[in-house]
Write a protein that holds these residues in place. Structure first.
Motif, short mmCIF file in Angstrom:
data_model
loop_
_atom_site.label_atom_id
_atom_site.label_comp_id
_atom_site.label_asym_id
_atom_site.label_seq_id
_atom_site.Cartn_x
_atom_site.Cartn_y
_atom_site.Cartn_z
N PHE A 180 98.66 -5.71 15.78
CA PHE A 180 98.96 -6.75 15.60
C PHE A 180 98.64 -7.80 16.57
O PHE A 180 99.45 -7.85 17.58
N PRO A 181 97.74 -8.59 16.67
CA PRO A 181 97.16 -9.48 17.63
C PRO A 181 98.16 -10.67 17.92
O PRO A 181 97.87 -11.64 18.68
N LYS A 182 99.15 -11.06 17.22
CA LYS A 182 99.99 -12.10 17.39
C LYS A 182 101.45 -11.86 18.11
O LYS A 182 102.16 -12.56 17.97
N PHE A 183 101.50 -10.70 18.72
CA PHE A 183 102.69 -10.36 19.56
C PHE A 183 102.92 -11.37 20.57
O PHE A 183 101.75 -11.78 21.06
N GLY A 184 104.04 -11.83 20.91
CA GLY A 184 104.32 -12.88 21.78
C GLY A 184 104.17 -14.17 21.15
O GLY A 184 104.31 -15.20 22.17
N SER A 185 103.81 -14.44 19.86
CA SER A 185 103.65 -15.55 19.21
C SER A 185 104.92 -16.03 18.40
O SER A 185 105.44 -15.19 17.84
N SER A 186 105.01 -17.44 18.35
CA SER A 186 105.89 -17.89 17.31
C SER A 186 105.46 -18.56 16.48
O SER A 186 104.48 -19.47 16.62
N LEU A 187 105.43 -17.92 15.05
CA LEU A 187 104.67 -18.82 13.85
C LEU A 187 105.59 -19.30 13.17
O LEU A 187 106.60 -19.10 12.74
N LYS A 188 105.21 -20.26 12.29
CA LYS A 188 106.02 -21.02 11.38
C LYS A 188 106.11 -20.12 10.33
O LYS A 188 105.60 -19.24 9.69
N GLY A 189 107.38 -20.26 9.40
CA GLY A 189 107.66 -19.52 8.23
C GLY A 189 108.39 -18.25 8.62
O GLY A 189 108.20 -17.59 9.79
N LYS A 190 109.57 -18.06 8.07
CA LYS A 190 110.42 -16.82 8.53
C LYS A 190 110.87 -16.27 7.04
O LYS A 190 111.56 -16.70 6.28
N VAL A 191 110.45 -15.00 7.22
CA VAL A 191 111.15 -13.91 6.13
C VAL A 191 112.71 -13.63 6.41
O VAL A 191 112.85 -13.27 7.43
N ILE A 192 113.27 -14.07 5.60
CA ILE A 192 114.91 -14.01 5.76
C ILE A 192 115.19 -12.40 5.24
O ILE A 192 116.13 -11.80 5.82
N MET A 193 114.59 -12.00 3.95
CA MET A 193 114.92 -10.72 3.59
C MET A 193 113.98 -10.11 2.69
O MET A 193 113.31 -11.04 1.97
#
Length: 181
Positions: free
Chosen positions: A162-175
């Motif tokens: 996964f190339p986005k490790f170390g990134s903070s991206l908008k949108g969060k899955v809660i469950m």
């Protein structure tokens, strides 16, 4: 003649065809592989910026019906090797919502859900979940204005391509859940 032109022709002719594109092909382009990062070795390969732009436009116009995670995890040994020997694919399902928000920031959240979930169900003639007593439903709760921090320590998959490790991206899955109400 491009695949998008063929798709437009088939749809204009009234044929019942549909098309999807992977989130990776909307978010990334062939510049990502200049340093031979095998996380970006995909099948089909990433296109150039012009192709990426055309794919985004096709999603916006509705020519492309759905967006897929195209989740293709691999063991470390299959990706941490010479680029030409690496397997094609990217682990992406856990970050799908955030990645799509990044790739298509102008789309309303309802359209993102349609592209990832309700439209594929419709095309495949799958029953839409009914939130009624006795019904079994599978669903995802997400917070569009939340942030997701991606790292190997909070990654559910055993694969780490996964190339986005170390990134903070908008949108969060809660469950996510599958349950009978």
């Amino acid at each position: 003649i491009s695949g998008l032109e063929i798709l437009q022709h088939l749809k204009s002719s009234g044929l019942p065809v549909s098309a999807d594109v992977s989130i990776s092909h909307l978010l990334f382009n062939d510049k990502e592989i200049l340093d031979y990062d095998s996380n970006f070795k995909l099948s089909p390969p990433l296109g150039n910026e012009e192709t990426q732009h055309k794919l985004r436009e096709a999603v916006l116009s509705g020519l492309i019906d759905t967006v897929s995670a195209d989740h293709d995890p691999h063991e470390v040994e299959s990706k941490q090797c010479e680029f030409h020997l690496a397997k094609s694919g990217m682990s992406s399902i856990q970050g799908a919502f955030s990645l799509l928000m990044e790739a298509m920031p102008s789309l309303p959240h309802t359209r993102l859900v349609e592209l990832l979930s309700s439209k594929p169900r419709e095309i495949l003639r799958m029953k839409s979940p009914l939130f009624l007593e006795g019904e079994t439903v599978d669903y995802t709760l997400f917070k569009p204005d939340g942030n997701s921090e991606f790292s190997t320590s909070n990654w559910a998959s055993e694969s780490t391509n996964f190339p986005k490790f170390g990134s903070s991206l908008k949108g969060k899955v809660i469950m996510t859940a599958i349950t009978t109400l």
